[in-house]
Design a protein around this motif. Structure first.
Motif, PDB file in Angstrom:
ATOM      1  N   VAL A 465     -19.535  14.168   9.905  1.00 46.53           N
ATOM      2  CA  VAL A 465     -18.795  14.430   8.669  1.00 46.53           C
ATOM      3  C   VAL A 465     -17.723  15.485   8.893  1.00 46.53           C
ATOM      4  O   VAL A 465     -16.585  15.349   8.422  1.00 46.53           O
ATOM      5  CB  VAL A 465     -19.760  14.861   7.549  1.00 46.53           C
ATOM      6  N   LEU A 466     -18.060  16.541   9.643  1.00 43.89           N
ATOM      7  CA  LEU A 466     -17.099  17.623   9.861  1.00 43.89           C
ATOM      8  C   LEU A 466     -15.950  17.188  10.763  1.00 43.89           C
ATOM      9  O   LEU A 466     -14.819  17.649  10.593  1.00 43.89           O
ATOM     10  CB  LEU A 466     -17.807  18.849  10.430  1.00 43.89           C
ATOM     11  N   MET A 467     -16.205  16.316  11.731  1.00 42.10           N
ATOM     12  CA  MET A 467     -15.099  15.781  12.539  1.00 42.10           C
ATOM     13  C   MET A 467     -14.146  14.978  11.663  1.00 42.10           C
ATOM     14  O   MET A 467     -12.917  15.068  11.800  1.00 42.10           O
ATOM     15  CB  MET A 467     -15.639  14.903  13.684  1.00 42.10           C
ATOM     16  N   TRP A 468     -14.703  14.211  10.763  1.00 43.20           N
ATOM     17  CA  TRP A 468     -13.911  13.403   9.817  1.00 43.20           C
ATOM     18  C   TRP A 468     -13.069  14.310   8.917  1.00 43.20           C
ATOM     19  O   TRP A 468     -11.850  14.112   8.782  1.00 43.20           O
ATOM     20  CB  TRP A 468     -14.878  12.547   8.997  1.00 43.20           C
ATOM     21  N   ILE A 469     -13.696  15.319   8.347  1.00 46.76           N
ATOM     22  CA  ILE A 469     -12.982  16.241   7.460  1.00 46.76           C
ATOM     23  C   ILE A 469     -11.904  17.016   8.225  1.00 46.76           C
ATOM     24  O   ILE A 469     -10.772  17.167   7.765  1.00 46.76           O
ATOM     25  CB  ILE A 469     -13.968  17.212   6.788  1.00 46.76           C
ATOM     26  N   GLY A 470     -12.260  17.500   9.415  1.00 55.01           N
ATOM     27  CA  GLY A 470     -11.323  18.300  10.185  1.00 55.01           C
ATOM     28  C   GLY A 470     -10.109  17.535  10.656  1.00 55.01           C
ATOM     29  O   GLY A 470      -8.997  18.064  10.669  1.00 55.01           O
ATOM     30  N   ARG A 471     -10.290  16.274  11.015  1.00 57.62           N
ATOM     31  CA  ARG A 471      -9.165  15.508  11.555  1.00 57.62           C
ATOM     32  C   ARG A 471      -8.086  15.255  10.506  1.00 57.62           C
ATOM     33  O   ARG A 471      -6.888  15.333  10.806  1.00 57.62           O
ATOM     34  CB  ARG A 471      -9.672  14.164  12.101  1.00 57.62           C
ATOM     35  N   ILE A 472      -8.495  14.955   9.271  1.00 54.96           N
ATOM     36  CA  ILE A 472      -7.492  14.696   8.232  1.00 54.96           C
ATOM     37  C   ILE A 472      -7.236  15.950   7.400  1.00 54.96           C
ATOM     38  O   ILE A 472      -6.737  15.896   6.290  1.00 54.96           O
ATOM     39  CB  ILE A 472      -7.873  13.489   7.353  1.00 54.96           C
ATOM     40  N   GLU A 473      -7.597  17.094   7.975  1.00 63.12           N
ATOM     41  CA  GLU A 473      -7.226  18.415   7.501  1.00 63.12           C
ATOM     42  C   GLU A 473      -7.769  18.747   6.106  1.00 63.12           C
ATOM     43  O   GLU A 473      -7.056  19.227   5.233  1.00 63.12           O
ATOM     44  CB  GLU A 473      -5.722  18.618   7.609  1.00 63.12           C
ATOM     45  N   ILE A 474      -9.035  18.440   5.924  1.00 60.76           N
ATOM     46  CA  ILE A 474      -9.885  18.956   4.833  1.00 60.76           C
ATOM     47  C   ILE A 474      -9.567  18.372   3.453  1.00 60.76           C
ATOM     48  O   ILE A 474     -10.435  17.772   2.807  1.00 60.76           O
ATOM     49  CB  ILE A 474      -9.830  20.503   4.754  1.00 60.76           C
ATOM     50  N   ILE A 475      -8.333  18.546   2.979  1.00 61.32           N
ATOM     51  CA  ILE A 475      -8.009  18.264   1.586  1.00 61.32           C
ATOM     52  C   ILE A 475      -8.256  16.812   1.180  1.00 61.32           C
ATOM     53  O   ILE A 475      -8.870  16.566   0.122  1.00 61.32           O
ATOM     54  CB  ILE A 475      -6.555  18.675   1.266  1.00 61.32           C
ATOM     55  N   PRO A 476      -7.798  15.798   1.961  1.00 60.21           N
ATOM     56  CA  PRO A 476      -8.008  14.415   1.519  1.00 60.21           C
ATOM     57  C   PRO A 476      -9.462  14.033   1.300  1.00 60.21           C
ATOM     58  O   PRO A 476      -9.746  13.111   0.537  1.00 60.21           O
ATOM     59  CB  PRO A 476      -7.380  13.589   2.659  1.00 60.21           C
ATOM     60  N   VAL A 477     -10.393  14.732   1.972  1.00 61.00           N
ATOM     61  CA  VAL A 477     -11.814  14.450   1.755  1.00 61.00           C
ATOM     62  C   VAL A 477     -12.353  15.285   0.599  1.00 61.00           C
ATOM     63  O   VAL A 477     -12.991  14.761  -0.326  1.00 61.00           O
ATOM     64  CB  VAL A 477     -12.640  14.723   3.033  1.00 61.00           C
ATOM     65  N   LEU A 478     -12.092  16.588   0.623  1.00 62.63           N
ATOM     66  CA  LEU A 478     -12.661  17.462  -0.402  1.00 62.63           C
ATOM     67  C   LEU A 478     -12.162  17.122  -1.795  1.00 62.63           C
ATOM     68  O   LEU A 478     -12.888  17.283  -2.787  1.00 62.63           O
ATOM     69  CB  LEU A 478     -12.355  18.929  -0.079  1.00 62.63           C
ATOM     70  N   VAL A 479     -10.931  16.633  -1.908  1.00 62.34           N
ATOM     71  CA  VAL A 479     -10.388  16.311  -3.227  1.00 62.34           C
ATOM     72  C   VAL A 479     -11.158  15.172  -3.884  1.00 62.34           C
ATOM     73  O   VAL A 479     -11.212  15.068  -5.120  1.00 62.34           O
ATOM     74  CB  VAL A 479      -8.879  15.971  -3.123  1.00 62.34           C
ATOM     75  N   LEU A 480     -11.811  14.328  -3.074  1.00 63.89           N
ATOM     76  CA  LEU A 480     -12.597  13.220  -3.619  1.00 63.89           C
ATOM     77  C   LEU A 480     -13.823  13.714  -4.376  1.00 63.89           C
ATOM     78  O   LEU A 480     -14.385  12.980  -5.193  1.00 63.89           O
ATOM     79  CB  LEU A 480     -13.043  12.276  -2.495  1.00 63.89           C
ATOM     80  N   PHE A 481     -14.231  14.961  -4.101  1.00 57.20           N
ATOM     81  CA  PHE A 481     -15.440  15.485  -4.750  1.00 57.20           C
ATOM     82  C   PHE A 481     -15.111  16.345  -5.969  1.00 57.20           C
ATOM     83  O   PHE A 481     -15.971  17.046  -6.492  1.00 57.20           O
ATOM     84  CB  PHE A 481     -16.238  16.307  -3.733  1.00 57.20           C
ATOM     85  N   THR A 482     -13.850  16.299  -6.406  1.00 54.10           N
ATOM     86  CA  THR A 482     -13.479  17.034  -7.608  1.00 54.10           C
ATOM     87  C   THR A 482     -13.487  16.106  -8.812  1.00 54.10           C
ATOM     88  O   THR A 482     -13.213  14.912  -8.722  1.00 54.10           O
ATOM     89  CB  THR A 482     -12.077  17.640  -7.460  1.00 54.10           C
ATOM     90  N   LYS A 483     -13.824  16.658  -9.968  1.00 53.78           N
ATOM     91  CA  LYS A 483     -13.866  15.881 -11.218  1.00 53.78           C
ATOM     92  C   LYS A 483     -12.482  15.372 -11.590  1.00 53.78           C
ATOM     93  O   LYS A 483     -12.324  14.252 -12.084  1.00 53.78           O
ATOM     94  CB  LYS A 483     -14.429  16.739 -12.343  1.00 53.78           C
ATOM     95  N   ALA A 484     -11.448  16.195 -11.293  1.00 55.23           N
ATOM     96  CA  ALA A 484     -10.083  15.828 -11.660  1.00 55.23           C
ATOM     97  C   ALA A 484      -9.618  14.555 -10.959  1.00 55.23           C
ATOM     98  O   ALA A 484      -8.822  13.797 -11.512  1.00 55.23           O
ATOM     99  CB  ALA A 484      -9.134  16.980 -11.325  1.00 55.23           C
ATOM    100  N   PHE A 485     -10.134  14.309  -9.756  1.00 57.54           N
ATOM    101  CA  PHE A 485      -9.704  13.113  -9.022  1.00 57.54           C
ATOM    102  C   PHE A 485     -10.139  11.840  -9.734  1.00 57.54           C
ATOM    103  O   PHE A 485      -9.421  10.838  -9.739  1.00 57.54           O
ATOM    104  CB  PHE A 485     -10.273  13.140  -7.601  1.00 57.54           C
ATOM    105  N   TRP A 486     -11.325  11.865 -10.339  1.00 60.74           N
ATOM    106  CA  TRP A 486     -11.904  10.649 -10.938  1.00 60.74           C
ATOM    107  C   TRP A 486     -11.632  10.523 -12.422  1.00 60.74           C
ATOM    108  O   TRP A 486     -12.062   9.570 -13.051  1.00 60.74           O
ATOM    109  CB  TRP A 486     -13.403  10.638 -10.663  1.00 60.74           C
TER     110      TRP A 486
END
Length: 488
Positions: A465-486
């Motif tokens: 999971v951390l390799m995935w998050i780190g490669r696309i530089e954190i934001i594109p993954v973490l933003v999916l877990f915000t209420k505002a995105f959905w």
């Protein structure tokens, strides 16, 4: 969803190369045929629910980036798990190897390289080359549209008004990047193969192609258990320029090829990147010279220092020797190099030189304005002002990266103790840095000639999971877990 479907539908093209290798060597084609079938099926499914005319807005771009990287890694794991051989027979290990490949990390769970077919070993190389190409296209054509992943800094870095419009169309920009990437790969194949003919028959056509794929992509997988250390010193020297170029801004390489080399040669980030690499290499070489246990000789000491520092700073992850055996001072220099990274707009990973340069200049500016509060002093890179919003984003990214890095290190130590395994703090910090920052090898059992299979299965799952998050530089993954995105 349409873009995700298009990418998955195109994945059989790179899968065809190891398939041909399998036919050539008389190996089973089933692992690659299975991956092709799954990829086509998933591609068709995503296309069926997507709108071919949809515009890729910020929300869609975030979701597409995260999904594409994860699903391609999942499909890429199929050729590893289907043969049922060695450590890759376990699905988590297969996914680890695939994610490490696609994110150009280069960390491996392999124990015995000889157990695996030439076609499967070549797929490890291909998926890394694909990941390097993917991040280039992602940075110039997608992330630059939504201001993520350092793309908002590429205008300052390249002195270009809009990096995704080097040409009138994004598709043409992507083709330019492909052309440079293919050209560098072809040149690397030729150089390695010709040197193999001259000085080392072990560097035949297979190894030349395999290492060209992962040196230009700054990725680091090798079919050889000893990595590039398996080859003649001249070949090791020849690999260094390709690692350095692969970690140089492809936007600036484009301008250099088209008659404007001074954009690259006068670029501040380029100076910082080479300066950091040269300084670390000099310190490591000095440490090795002063270490009485070093037996490399003068040329060997300089070569191993330059090669391994370049490999770490560019986030390639090759090794010319087992640096786990080096003195602590030299190993700590390599650890520091993990956090530097190459240039924005390249295949490199880690934090990247431009962020450090902007942060240092901003800090110096803040010191000045604390003494002269009335002064207005913008941060400039290569003569162009950096937007204050971008500077704040850099501070946030640095803080978030450090927090995630330390949390992962804690997970590594705690999970190892739970499994009654001994992992000291330095090994845990190295493993956390090398997976989250997509470097490759670490220290201890996970060193350049070791394996990540020694970590508990749960730790390897977290690392995926951390390799995935780190490669696309954190934001594109973490933003999916915000209420505002959905929510609309």
């Amino acid at each position: 969803m349409g873009l995700t479907g298009d990418v998955l539908a195109a994945l059989p093209v790179p899968l065809a190369f190891p398939l041909l290798i399998a036919f050539y060597y008389g190996e089973s084609p089933v692992p690659f045929l299975a991956a092709i079938a799954v990829s086509l099926a998933l591609g068709a499914a995503f296309r069926s629910v997507g709108d071919p005319e949809e515009n890729l807005g910020p929300r869609e771009a975030f979701l597409a980036v995260a999904l594409i990287w994860f699903l391609v890694a999942a499909v890429g794991a199929i050729p590893f798990v289907v043969p049922g051989v060695g450590t890759l027979a376990h699905p988590v290990n297969a996914m680890f190897e695939s994610m490490s490949g696609l994110t150009t990390t280069g960390a491996t769970v392999l124990r015995d390289f000889s157990l695996h077919s030439k076609s499967v070993m070549m797929w490890r190389q291909v998926i890394q080359w694909l990941g390097g190409l993917g991040i280039l296209i992602l940075a110039t054509a997608v992330l630059s549209e939504i201001g993520v992943g350092g793309a908002q800094l590429m205008e300052s870095e390249s002195q270009t008004q809009d990096v995704n419009k080097l040409t009138p169309k994004i598709s043409q920009t992507a083709q330019l990047i492909w052309g440079i990437y293919f050209g560098l790969t072809g040149l690397a194949v030729a150089v390695y193969f010709l040197l193999g003919l001259a000085v080392d028959p072990q560097m035949g056509l297979y190894n030349a192609v395999a290492h060209a794929f992962t040196s230009v992509a700054t990725a680091g997988f090798s079919p050889e258990p000893l990595s590039v250390g398996a080859f003649h010193p001249l070949i090791q020297w020849a690999v260094v320029p390709f690692m350095v170029v692969g970690s140089t801004s492809f936007v600036l390489i484009y301008f250099a090829i088209n008659g404007e080399p001074m954009r690259l040669l006068r670029n501040e980030e380029f100076h910082f990147y080479l300066g950091a690499m040269g300084t670390l290499a000099s310190v490591v070489a000095l440490g090795l010279f002063l270490d009485p246990s070093t037996t490399f000789g003068a040329e060997g000491t300089i070569r191993h220092a330059v090669f391994n520092v370049a490999s770490i700073v560019t986030t390639t992850g090759y090794a010319s020797t087992d640096y786990v055996q080096w003195a602590p001072a030299a190993k700590h220099m390599l650890f520091m190099g993990m956090f530097v990274g190459g240039m924005v707009g390249s295949t490199t990973c880690s934090i990247k030189s431009l962020r450090w340069l902007v942060a240092l200049k901003s800090f110096r500016r803040n010191l000045f304005t604390s003494i002269h509060p009335e002064a207005v002093r913008p941060v400039r890179i290569s003569g162009k002002s950096v937007d204050e919003g971008a500077i704040r984003d850099i501070y946030a990214y640095l803080l978030l990266s450090i927090v995630i890095f330390f949390l992962l290190a804690v997970v590594v130590v705690v999970d190892a103790e739970r499994a009654n395994l001994r992992v000291d703090e330095f090994e845990a910090l190295g493993a956390a840095a090398t997976t989250f920052l997509n470097i490759g090898p670490a220290f201890g059992d996970a060193g350049p000639y070791g394996t990540f299979a020694t970590f508990p299965l749960s730790t390897r799952a977290v690392m995926i999971v951390l390799m995935w998050i780190g490669r696309i530089e954190i934001i594109p993954v973490l933003v999916l877990f915000t209420k505002a995105f959905w929510t609309s």
